[in-house]
Structures are given as structure tokens and as C-alpha cells.
Design an enzyme around this catalytic site. Structure first.
Site, PDB file in Angstrom:
ATOM      1  N   ARG A 226     -14.621 -13.103   0.385  1.00 45.14           N
ATOM      2  CA  ARG A 226     -14.031 -11.768   0.526  1.00 45.14           C
ATOM      3  C   ARG A 226     -14.432 -10.710  -0.468  1.00 45.14           C
ATOM      4  NH1 ARG A 226     -13.137 -14.343   4.254  1.00 45.14           N
ATOM      5  NH2 ARG A 226     -11.121 -15.060   5.097  1.00 45.14           N
TER       6      ARG A 226
ATOM      7  N   ARG B 155      -5.285 -17.723  15.244  1.00 46.08           N
ATOM      8  CA  ARG B 155      -5.531 -16.865  14.017  1.00 46.08           C
ATOM      9  C   ARG B 155      -6.185 -15.471  14.256  1.00 46.08           C
ATOM     10  NH1 ARG B 155      -7.722 -13.906  10.868  1.00 46.08           N
ATOM     11  NH2 ARG B 155      -8.769 -14.163   8.805  1.00 46.08           N
TER      12      ARG B 155
ATOM     13  N   ILE C 202       0.868  -0.992  -0.027  1.00 42.29           N
ATOM     14  CA  ILE C 202      -0.107  -0.049   0.067  1.00 42.29           C
ATOM     15  C   ILE C 202       0.812   1.365  -0.188  1.00 42.29           C
ATOM     16  CG2 ILE C 202      -1.767   1.015   1.131  1.00 42.29           C
ATOM     17  CD1 ILE C 202      -2.660  -1.134   2.419  1.00 42.29           C
TER      18      ILE C 202
ATOM     19  N   GLU D  20     -10.796  -7.203   9.411  1.00 42.70           N
ATOM     20  CA  GLU D  20     -10.874  -8.202  10.270  1.00 42.70           C
ATOM     21  C   GLU D  20     -11.332  -7.987  11.678  1.00 42.70           C
ATOM     22  OE1 GLU D  20      -8.823 -11.578  10.056  1.00 42.70           O
ATOM     23  OE2 GLU D  20      -8.412 -11.419   8.031  1.00 42.70           O
TER      24      GLU D  20
ATOM     25  N   ARG E 242      -0.860 -14.342   0.703  1.00 38.97           N
ATOM     26  CA  ARG E 242      -2.594 -14.205   0.921  1.00 38.97           C
ATOM     27  C   ARG E 242      -2.972 -15.070  -0.555  1.00 38.97           C
ATOM     28  NH1 ARG E 242      -1.417  -8.288   2.698  1.00 38.97           N
ATOM     29  NH2 ARG E 242       0.346  -8.831   1.525  1.00 38.97           N
TER      30      ARG E 242
ATOM     31  N   TYR F  68      -4.466 -11.278  15.263  1.00 32.85           N
ATOM     32  CA  TYR F  68      -4.230 -10.275  14.612  1.00 32.85           C
ATOM     33  C   TYR F  68      -5.513  -9.290  14.641  1.00 32.85           C
ATOM     34  CZ  TYR F  68      -4.282  -7.464   9.805  1.00 32.85           C
ATOM     35  OH  TYR F  68      -4.496  -6.526   9.170  1.00 32.85           O
TER      36      TYR F  68
ATOM     37  N   LYS G  53      -5.586 -24.247  -4.680  1.00 34.89           N
ATOM     38  CA  LYS G  53      -5.947 -24.875  -3.311  1.00 34.89           C
ATOM     39  C   LYS G  53      -7.090 -24.215  -2.457  1.00 34.89           C
ATOM     40  CE  LYS G  53      -1.400 -26.815  -2.781  1.00 34.89           C
ATOM     41  NZ  LYS G  53      -0.017 -26.912  -1.958  1.00 34.89           N
TER      42      LYS G  53
END
Length: 353
Positions: free
Chosen positions: A255, A177, A27, A139, A230, A180, A246
Site C-alpha cells: 500500500r 471483496r 476526510i 481500488e 483498516r 466496493y 497480524k
């Protein structure tokens, strides 16, 4: 530099100095490009790496050479940071560990990077009366109510119901997980507290999935061979190696993607305002893989990410312009051009990678 840009009131943009922490990342590199090309602003580019912005720093004859300075420092232990923030009008904090595989395998580093290391940035901005634009994450919303409903429940398909969810539903503590999301939420709460008690002026950005050139690494090529990047970089890696894509846990998680150049346009408004190959397809283009096998033991995930555009539409008049096909084509074309030869060499000589 384009001189025709104006602010939301139609006035010419006044030059300012921006301390951009994490300027060397995905970014940050795109934001630096935009600032150099379309504004008169000066940038203190703070990061430990500058590979993605070298084209902005060299040669010194570039027309913006006097407006961007690279400062190689680690914000967790460098006393120079406060001085740079004090000299700037605005601080933008992009520094973070933000790769899902790391949340699960490096939870301590994830928490330190996204909370502990961000504390001095917030503190210095507050104490010196400097505005802060802090990059958080979607998130922090966690899971939707729908993820706890039976799979045959009609409410799972009701978008309005899913939007009326509690602000945060995270997985259990033992699911690392969520380290974050929790760290990001906690630093947001601290920023809000600094605003309420000490008058810190701030903007918090919660990106969904921003994609485009320079986004991520390809394992064993320009990143660790055991790393998991990602989603789009994972797919690119599979495509370049002629492997099936996968799909983690069947690929049911959803998403929302946006092209980096559209997203950067929105960030600029915030600053101003206060085809991979022609080869035949695989017989089995995708394979299902469990999150345990892909990310490691203890992984957990958010089910849907549904952004609400109401506020940014109203306050900044901003909407993304790039279609999903165009942003995928741009990103995948870049990755194919950048990595194709390196992937071929790695496949032909696996011990070297």
C-alpha cells in the site's frame, strides 16, 4: 481565518458555498477544519454523525460559526438533499462504506452505499448545473499484471511494467471483496457519462491510503467488537493490547500511505482551482494470518497500489511533504492517546466491552 491564501493564478479566493456529504467522517472532518481555518468558504456539513466535527460546531462563538452548518440527514432517503445542493456552488461527496471487511460481509450495503446512494447526488448536481468533486478510490485499478505472474518472474519487480497494466483487473464475481471497487468504478462511469452528455463539471479523486488522527475505530472501544478496521488501526489495536501484529496472507500486499493533512492540501487546491509506548517489544512482533481467518470466507485482495503523481504535479503543483515516519508517528500517537485507557479497561473487564 488566514486571509493570505490565493488561487493558482495568484488571485484572492472568492467565497463559495460547499455542500459536503460525509463531512462527519475522517476526510470530511479534516477538510472542514482546513476550510474554516484558511478560506472564506461556507460549508453545509451533511452526515448522520457529527462527533468528529463537534469542535467546529460548538460553541457558537467560534469565529467561523456562521460559515458551517450541520445537516443531519441520510442521503438515501431525504428530500432536503437536492435543496442543499441547489443552494451550494460545489458539492463534495465523501459518503461511502470503505472498510475492507465490510466489502466481504456486507456486499449489498457496500454496493448500495457506493453506487445506488450516490446516484441522486450526481443527478442533482447535473440537473442544477453544480460542480461535483466525487471521492472514488484507488481500488478501481484492481490488481496488477504482476499478481498473475510466477513469484520468481523478474517482471514482478519491474515498476514500469506494472504501471503499463490494463485499467482494471478484478477478482472473480464470487469474491465479494470486489463489490466496493466495482460499485466505485460504475459510479465513475456514470459521472463521466453525465459530463459527456449533460455537461456536468466534475473532479474525481482516487485516494490511496490516507492516514492520520480520527482515521478509524478500535474494535470494541468506539466501533463494533467484531469489526475489522483498516490496516493501521488493526496494528494499533494489537499494539495497545500487547498482541503480535497480524499480517494477512503474510503481509505481501503493498500500500502507499499519505498523511491526511498533505492530502487535504491537495483537495483544497482542487476546490480553489476551477512511538506507541516505552514497553519492551514482543518476542514475536508479528504473526501471519490467512485472509479467510481475518476477513472471512471469499476475501480477495489487490497486490500493489502504485500511484502515478504526474497529473497532480503538473496541474496543481502539489507534492506530499510529510515523511512516512512522521505520518505514522502522528497517527499512532493520536490513537495511543485516545484509546490507551479504554483498551486497559476493556482488557481488565472483557465482559463490559
Amino acid at each position: 481565518m488566514a486571509s493570505g491564501r490565493v488561487d493558482l493564478d495568484g488571485n484572492p479566493i472568492k467565497p463559495m458555498t460547499i455542500c459536503m456529504i460525509g463531512a462527519g467522517g475522517f476526510i470530511g472532518s479534516h477538510l472542514c477544519e482546513k476550510l474554516m481555518a484558511e478560506t472564506p468558504h461556507k460549508v453545509f456539513a451533511v452526515d448522520v454523525y457529527n462527533d468528529k466535527i463537534k469542535h467546529l460546531l460548538e460553541p457558537s462563538s467560534l469565529q467561523w460559526a456562521d460559515r458551517i452548518q450541520f445537516h443531519r440527514l441520510n442521503i438515501k432517503n431525504d428530500s432536503r438533499l437536492e435543496g442543499l445542493i441547489r443552494m451550494a456552488d460545489l458539492t463534495i461527496n465523501l459518503a461511502a462504506i470503505c472498510t475492507p471487511a465490510d466489502y466481504n460481509t456486507r456486499p449489498l450495503d457496500t454496493i448500495y452505499s457506493n453506487f445506488i446512494d450516490a446516484l441522486p447526488v450526481v443527478k442533482y448536481c447535473s440537473e442544477n448545473g453544480k460542480r461535483l468533486i466525487h471521492f472514488s478510490t484507488c481500488e478501481i485499478y484492481g490488481k496488477t499484471i504482476g499478481s498473475f505472474l510466477p513469484k520468481d518472474s523478474p517482471l514482478r519487480q519491474n515498476i514500469m511494467f506494472l504501471r503499463r497494466m490494463p485499467p482494471c483487473i478484478f477478482g472473480p464475481i464470487e469474491k465479494q471483496r470486489w463489490s466496493y471497487a466495482c460499485a466505485k468504478q460504475l459510479i465513475e462511469r456514470l459521472i463521466y457519462a453525465e459530463g459527456a452528455e449533460n455537461g456536468l463539471e466534475f473532479t474525481i479523486v482516487r485516494p490511496f491510503n490516507w492516514i492520520g488522527p480520527r482515521m478509524d475505530f478500535i474494535p470494541g472501544i468506539d466501533g463494533p467488537s467484531e469489526g475489522v478496521p483498516r490496516v493501521l488501526a488493526c496494528f494499533s489495536n494489537n499494539l495497545l493490547r500487547r498482541e503480535p501484529l497480524k499480517l494477512v496472507d503474510g503481509g505481501e500486499s503493498q500500500r502507499t500511505f499519505i498523511y491526511i493533512k498533505d492530502a487535504i492540501e491537495a483537495v483544497l487546491l482542487m476546490i480553489v482551482y476551477t512511538k506507541v509506548s516505552g514497553e519492551p517489544s514482543l518476542d514475536s512482533p508479528t504473526i501471519d494470518i490467512s485472509s479467510k481467518e481475518f476477513y472471512g470466507e471469499g476475501y480477495d485482495d489487490s497486490d500493489k497500489r502504485i500511484p502515478d503523481m504526474t497529473i497532480i504535479n503538473k496541474q496543481l503543483g502539489w507534492n506530499p511533504k510529510t515523511s512516512l515516519w512522521d505520518l505514522l508517528e502522528s497517527t499512532l500517537t493520536y490513537q495511543h492517546r485516545t484509546y490507551a485507557e479504554a483498551i486497559k479497561k476493556a482488557i481488565s473487564n472483557p465482559t463490559a466491552s
